[in-house]
Design a protein around this motif. Structure first.
Motif, PDB file in Angstrom:
ATOM      1  N   LYS A  24       0.813  -1.199   0.000  1.00  0.00           N
ATOM      2  CA  LYS A  24       0.000   0.000   0.000  1.00  0.00           C
ATOM      3  C   LYS A  24       0.849   1.251   0.000  1.00  0.00           C
ATOM      4  O   LYS A  24       0.560   2.226  -0.692  1.00  0.00           O
ATOM      5  N   THR A  32      -6.635   5.734  -7.273  1.00  0.00           N
ATOM      6  CA  THR A  32      -7.212   5.478  -5.956  1.00  0.00           C
ATOM      7  C   THR A  32      -8.483   4.653  -6.101  1.00  0.00           C
ATOM      8  O   THR A  32      -9.149   4.680  -7.137  1.00  0.00           O
ATOM      9  N   ASP A  34     -12.040   2.874  -3.757  1.00  0.00           N
ATOM     10  CA  ASP A  34     -12.896   3.091  -2.599  1.00  0.00           C
ATOM     11  C   ASP A  34     -12.240   2.526  -1.352  1.00  0.00           C
ATOM     12  O   ASP A  34     -11.645   1.445  -1.379  1.00  0.00           O
ATOM     13  N   VAL A  35     -12.365   3.247  -0.251  1.00  0.00           N
ATOM     14  CA  VAL A  35     -11.838   2.787   1.035  1.00  0.00           C
ATOM     15  C   VAL A  35     -12.885   1.907   1.697  1.00  0.00           C
ATOM     16  O   VAL A  35     -14.036   2.322   1.872  1.00  0.00           O
ATOM     17  N   LYS A  38     -10.505   1.519   7.602  1.00  0.00           N
ATOM     18  CA  LYS A  38      -9.342   2.296   8.005  1.00  0.00           C
ATOM     19  C   LYS A  38      -8.850   1.771   9.334  1.00  0.00           C
ATOM     20  O   LYS A  38      -9.622   1.644  10.289  1.00  0.00           O
ATOM     21  N   ASP A  41      -4.029   4.928  10.916  1.00  0.00           N
ATOM     22  CA  ASP A  41      -3.871   5.868   9.796  1.00  0.00           C
ATOM     23  C   ASP A  41      -3.746   5.168   8.459  1.00  0.00           C
ATOM     24  O   ASP A  41      -3.430   5.786   7.448  1.00  0.00           O
ATOM     25  N   ARG A  42      -3.996   3.894   8.394  1.00  0.00           N
ATOM     26  CA  ARG A  42      -3.813   3.082   7.183  1.00  0.00           C
ATOM     27  C   ARG A  42      -5.154   2.713   6.572  1.00  0.00           C
ATOM     28  O   ARG A  42      -6.015   2.148   7.236  1.00  0.00           O
ATOM     29  N   GLU A  43      -5.373   3.079   5.303  1.00  0.00           N
ATOM     30  CA  GLU A  43      -6.602   2.764   4.604  1.00  0.00           C
ATOM     31  C   GLU A  43      -6.481   1.426   3.877  1.00  0.00           C
ATOM     32  O   GLU A  43      -5.448   1.127   3.280  1.00  0.00           O
ATOM     33  N   GLN A  45      -8.149  -0.465   0.790  1.00  0.00           N
ATOM     34  CA  GLN A  45      -8.956  -0.103  -0.358  1.00  0.00           C
ATOM     35  C   GLN A  45      -9.633  -1.317  -0.979  1.00  0.00           C
ATOM     36  O   GLN A  45      -9.227  -2.461  -0.761  1.00  0.00           O
TER      37      GLN A  45
END
Length: 296
Positions: A24, A32, A34-35, A38, A41-43, A45
């Motif tokens: 990532k 990018t 869609d998330v 979370k 602080d790490r998404e 996807q």
């Protein structure tokens, strides 16, 4: 049904999750998605979840219920552990770095062979019909076998003595009594197997056996004495067998393509062995190890 040796690659789901989690940070500046979650602080996807669903879940076994949600929870759990591993600088550990690189090599090699083998030609109707006709023991004369196997270590010169005992014996018990009298250790295994679960190269020999008969063989691994306790016919019609035969022939062709490609690559490469000499390489085994689309 019809199987061609499938050697699983190491922890495919874990490898997939690891590479997704570790990659990532390298995706900045790219497209990018869609998330879906979370974690600190790490998404995470949607493309990461899709990748694991497509390539990981099959190797980790069937996931009941809602596979997307369950895989997402696994991704979250793993991301939590990855974050802790980085805090402890495990991503700098030489052993960890080597494992990541080994997984990367394995995935790239497999992807290459999958691309090469995707060019294989599907079997024709005539080829499928011929395979059905040429393998009656698998289909029209298919049997279910009740087997007893005596597994023995290599006997050396005494193998001929055992073979003589088998030829003269009226049953398995007479052979086991002789083995016990001679203090030769053995292990007895019983199983009920349909024809398609037996080694394809050995199936003609099994098909010729009558109930009560014994069959003995010797290999580098030891001696195998098989007793056909009973059997019964359970044929499969050509219509039912067609998709199974099609997958088997297709897979066989892919394995041949993988084998040929590995031979071609080796022939065109400069390979030097540090210890001198050149060990014998089984290209077919290497092809099977890298090729994972075996028919089931």
């Amino acid at each position: 049904m019809l199987r061609l040796g499938r050697l699983a690659l190491p922890s495919v789901l874990l490898v997939s999750l690891t590479l997704v989690a570790c990659s990532k940070g390298e995706a900045d500046g790219r497209a990018t998605f869609d998330v879906v979650a979370k974690v600190n602080d790490r998404e995470i996807q949607s493309n990461e979840l899709k990748t694991v669903l497509e390539h990981g879940s099959a190797a980790s076994g069937a996931i009941e219920g809602r596979p997307a949600e369950k895989v997402l929870e696994r991704l979250i759990d793993q991301e939590l552990m990855v974050q802790q591993a980085r805090d402890r600088r495990l991503d700098k550990d030489p052993r960890v770095l080597y494992s990541i690189e080994a997984a990367r090599r394995e995935i790239l090699a497999r992807a290459y062979l999958e691309q090469v083998t995707s060019e294989s030609v599907p079997p024709s109707e005539a080829e499928i019909a011929a395979f059905y006709r040429d393998n009656p023991a698998l289909f029209a004369e298919r049997r279910i076998y009740s087997l007893q196997e005596l597994q023995l270590p290599s006997l050396g010169e005494r193998f001929d003595e055992l073979r003589l005992q088998v030829e003269q014996a009226v049953g398995l018990q007479q052979v086991t009594e002789w083995l016990e009298a001679e203090r030769i250790a053995y292990h007895l295994v019983s199983a009920v197997k349909p024809a398609e679960e037996l080694p394809l190269e050995s199936l003609p020999a099994f098909a010729r056996m009558k109930d009560g008969q014994l069959m003995i063989s010797q290999s580098d691994k030891g001696v195998s004495l098989i007793h056909l306790a009973a059997s019964h016919l359970k044929p499969i019609g050509e219509k039912e067998a067609r998709p199974l035969i099609e997958r088997y022939i297709s897979n066989s062709r892919k394995v041949e393509l993988a084998r040929s490609e590995l031979k071609r690559l080796r022939a065109g490469a400069e390979i030097e062995y540090a210890q001198g000499g050149e060990p014998e390489v089984d290209a077919a085994r290497l092809a099977l190890e890298h090729h994972q689309s075996a028919a089931e």
